[in-house]
Write an enzyme that holds these catalytic residues in place. Structure first.
Site, PDB file in Angstrom:
ATOM      1  N   CYS A 130       0.698  -1.240   0.242  1.00 35.43           N
ATOM      2  CA  CYS A 130       0.027  -0.066  -0.021  1.00 35.43           C
ATOM      3  C   CYS A 130       0.889   1.205   0.039  1.00 35.43           C
ATOM      4  CB  CYS A 130      -0.978  -0.012   1.281  1.00 35.43           C
ATOM      5  SG  CYS A 130      -2.004  -1.315   1.316  1.00 35.43           S
TER       6      CYS A 130
ATOM      7  N   ARG B 108      -7.857  -3.941  -3.500  1.00 36.17           N
ATOM      8  CA  ARG B 108      -7.294  -2.756  -4.238  1.00 36.17           C
ATOM      9  C   ARG B 108      -8.138  -2.528  -5.414  1.00 36.17           C
ATOM     10  NH1 ARG B 108      -2.529  -2.572  -1.944  1.00 36.17           N
ATOM     11  NH2 ARG B 108      -1.779  -4.512  -0.845  1.00 36.17           N
TER      12      ARG B 108
END
Length: 220
Positions: free
Chosen positions: A56, A133
């Protein structure tokens, strides 16, 4: 029937062509409402599983480092994860101190999972507590134009996100379609003829690159 046998709740998932569901949320830039974004702006909204995690961090850094390119495409960035506003602020500052990269765009603190559930970012077979995601491309009319989903363990491709955004905008502007691997400067596809008159015009048009009568390209 399979849904009835599955202990996990079915998560709604907006589809391409749907109006983006409106919401209000707390972000690192203050409270926002999706419908309050400027009427002439595109929005790229993307979720990540968790703050202070390695993949991330690389992804959010990628968005931050290329924010000028999104600005040039008249596009606002909007991040999200199921973390508190304090975690977001701490992570933004941690990355800025350690790498010099500043996440200068709003990141939604979605602790109650309201937005994640609204947009189908929670996919139980992947995780019930972390958003996958996801990337939603939302046009100025607040219509969802493209959706990307990646699993927790695979980072996104920033070149492809920007390429797709530019392709959508170019298609809208010139009323054309994009071939495989299209990028700015490449030829675009002209829609096929729908009448015999249009077919004859197509065959006589020397400005087009014609593979066949139904597949023709041009420069813009």
């Amino acid at each position: 029937m399979n849904d009835l046998l599955n202990d996990n709740p079915v998560t709604s998932m907006p589809r391409i062509g749907d109006i983006a569901p409106d919401f209000e949320a707390v972000t690192t830039k203050g409270n926002i409402k999706l419908s309050d974004f400027a009427k002439d702006k595109w929005i790229v909204m993307f979720s990540h599983p968790a703050d202070f995690t390695p993949v991330c961090t690389t992804e959010m850094s990628g968005f931050a480092q290329r924010k000028d390119e999104f600005d040039a495409l008249n596009t606002e960035l909007l991040g999200l994860s199921i973390d508190s506003i304090h975690a977001h602020l701490g992570w933004v500052q941690n990355v800025r101190v350690n790498t010099g990269v500043y996440f200068d765009f709003p990141i939604i603190a979605d602790l109650d999972m309201k937005v994640s559930k609204l947009y189908g970012m929670l996919q139980p077979n992947e995780s019930e507590t972390a958003a996958v995601r996801a990337v939603f491309f939302i046009d100025p009319n607040k219509k969802i134009r493209l959706i990307m989903y990646y699993p927790l363990n695979v980072g996104r491709n920033m070149d492809e996100i920007l390429r797709s955004l530019e392709a959508l905008q170019t298609s809208d502007k010139h009323k054309v379609a994009m071939p495989l691997d299209w990028k700015k400067g490449d030829k675009v596809i002209v829609g096929p003829p729908k009448t015999l008159d249009q077919l004859n015009e197509r065959l006589a048009d020397d400005t087009l690159e014609k593979v066949d009568w139904y597949l023709a390209k041009k420069s813009i």
